[in-house]
Design an enzyme around this catalytic site. Structure first.
Site, PDB file in Angstrom:
ATOM      1  N   SER A 213      39.665 -40.229   1.570  1.00 28.03           N
ATOM      2  CA  SER A 213      39.153 -41.152   0.547  1.00 28.03           C
ATOM      3  C   SER A 213      40.027 -41.134  -0.700  1.00 28.03           C
ATOM      4  CB  SER A 213      37.695 -40.787   0.247  1.00 28.03           C
ATOM      5  OG  SER A 213      37.021 -41.916  -0.236  1.00 28.03           O
ATOM      6  N   HIS A 346      32.313 -43.278   6.749  1.00 30.85           N
ATOM      7  CA  HIS A 346      33.348 -42.740   5.844  1.00 30.85           C
ATOM      8  C   HIS A 346      33.273 -41.217   5.897  1.00 30.85           C
ATOM      9  CE1 HIS A 346      35.807 -43.096   2.198  1.00 30.85           C
ATOM     10  NE2 HIS A 346      35.047 -42.194   1.617  1.00 30.85           N
TER      11      HIS A 346
END
Ligand code: GTR
Length: 364
Positions: A213, A346
């Site tokens: 990320s 994610h």
């Protein structure tokens, strides 16, 4: 200045004829140098300093900035590592970055477990792993707000409260092309590589930089700005990372969202592209293509339901970056560039790191 994509590919092809240039972007043909400058001027910002002259190593800590900065490294070594046979190394900003290391809540415990699981797996595969809380270099947004609250309440600040932005240049000196947090974290990854070069059991010629990320955005930035990193792994890095800005992905994060949500992550000039994602002259495939050289590798990974990061845009950018290796007469996808998309959200887990290390086993 608009650099034609074809001139960049031509520059990469020219670089094939000059292997020495590949190892030292400073001597790379103009196309690559101009493109790097464009990204630093318009997206990430410029670091005001290279390796600090006063930097010292104290065990697993790096001290610099006139003694005002101390970054503590967590190091996990495989049993096989020795001075006679130094081992390959993974460098990453770790999961403590999200909780700033200042809270002891359930999410912090989960993130610590995630990091511990990754460390144990990496070591089991014969690699060392070095990670640290990036807030010790430059505080991320949430920590900045918490620090402001402490200051307002007249409470003592934790050590190294404001990090690199304060120590090198300070808030008052910031310009439209001053480094953002992502660039400053990438700069600190290079300091970790400086530390690795001083460790006899670690092989500084076989270092991969990775991150998930915002830390994946950082890993790419570190790999682009420091050619010593041999392999670069971006996991679910999305906007400002591996995702193409110009690809139409309505559910993904766009420039106006990331520059308002995290105003310090990029240089001020990036704000000019709010609402103009499709007009940006250079996209993330070209950014990652700057890593291309006969001895370096790129790995990108996504989550199939991670719509905010935009998996289709990350895959397309990896495929676009692969063209920079092909311009050097090398195999792009499946050769110098790897990609996988896990089923799910994610996240970075052992399942992702396993696929990455399978890629590294024959390249790092
Ligand atoms: C989100 C941000 C993303 C990504 C993510 C993360 O809030 O919009 O760009 O960086 O945080 O780092 O977990």
């Amino acid at each position: 200045m608009k650099i034609q994509r074809r001139s960049f590919i031509a520059a990469m092809a020219a670089m094939a004829a000059c292997a020495a240039c590949a190892a030292d972007p400073a001597s790379a043909p103009a196309g690559k140098e101009e493109l790097l400058k464009w990204f630093l001027d318009n997206v990430y910002g410029h670091a005001p300093i290279g390796r600090p002259k006063d930097m010292t190593f104290a065990g697993n800590s790096i001290v610099f900035g006139g003694g005002k900065m101390k970054v503590d490294l967590t190091v996990a070594l495989p049993a096989s590592a020795s001075k006679e046979k130094p081992c390959p190394v993974l460098v990453m900003g770790d999961f403590r970055t999200w909780n700033n290391g200042m809270r002891d809540d359930a999410s912090s415990k989960k993130q610590k477990q995630q990091q511990d699981d990754i460390d144990a797996f990496v070591v089991s595969r014969g690699y060392a792993i070095v990670h640290y809380n990036l807030n010790e270099a430059t505080p991320d947004q949430p920590r900045r707000r918490e620090l402001e609250a402490l200051k307002k309440a007249g409470k003592p600040l934790p050590p190294y409260a404001y990090g690199l932005f304060e120590v090198y240049g300070g808030e008052k000196d910031r310009t439209a092309t001053s480094w953002g947090t992502i660039r400053s974290w990438a700069w600190c990854h290079s300091r970790v590589l400086d530390w690795i070069e001083a460790q006899p059991m670690l092989d500084a010629k076989r270092v991969a930089v990775l991150g998930h990320s915002r830390l994946g955005k950082t890993a790419i930035c570190a790999g682009v700005t420091d050619p010593r990193f041999k392999v670069v792994y971006s996991n679910a890095s999305g906007c400002g990372g591996a995702k193409l800005n110009r690809m139409d992905l309505p559910r993904s994060e766009h420039i106006h969202q990331i520059t308002r949500g995290f105003p310090y992550w990029f240089c001020q000039n990036f704000n000019a592209w709010r609402g103009r994602d499709k007009e940006i002259p250079h996209d993330q495939d070209e950014w990652m293509g700057l890593i291309a050289s006969p001895t370096r590798y790129l790995y990108v990974a996504s989550g199939s339901t991670d719509h905010w990061a935009g998996p289709a845009g990350e895959k397309a950018a990896a495929e676009g970056a692969a063209k920079a290796w092909e311009a050097l007469g090398l195999k792009g996808m499946g050769g110098h560039v790897g990609y996988h998309c896990h089923e799910g959200p994610h996240d970075l887990g052992v399942r992702d790191v396993k696929l990455f290390l399978d890629f590294c086993d024959t390249r790092l």
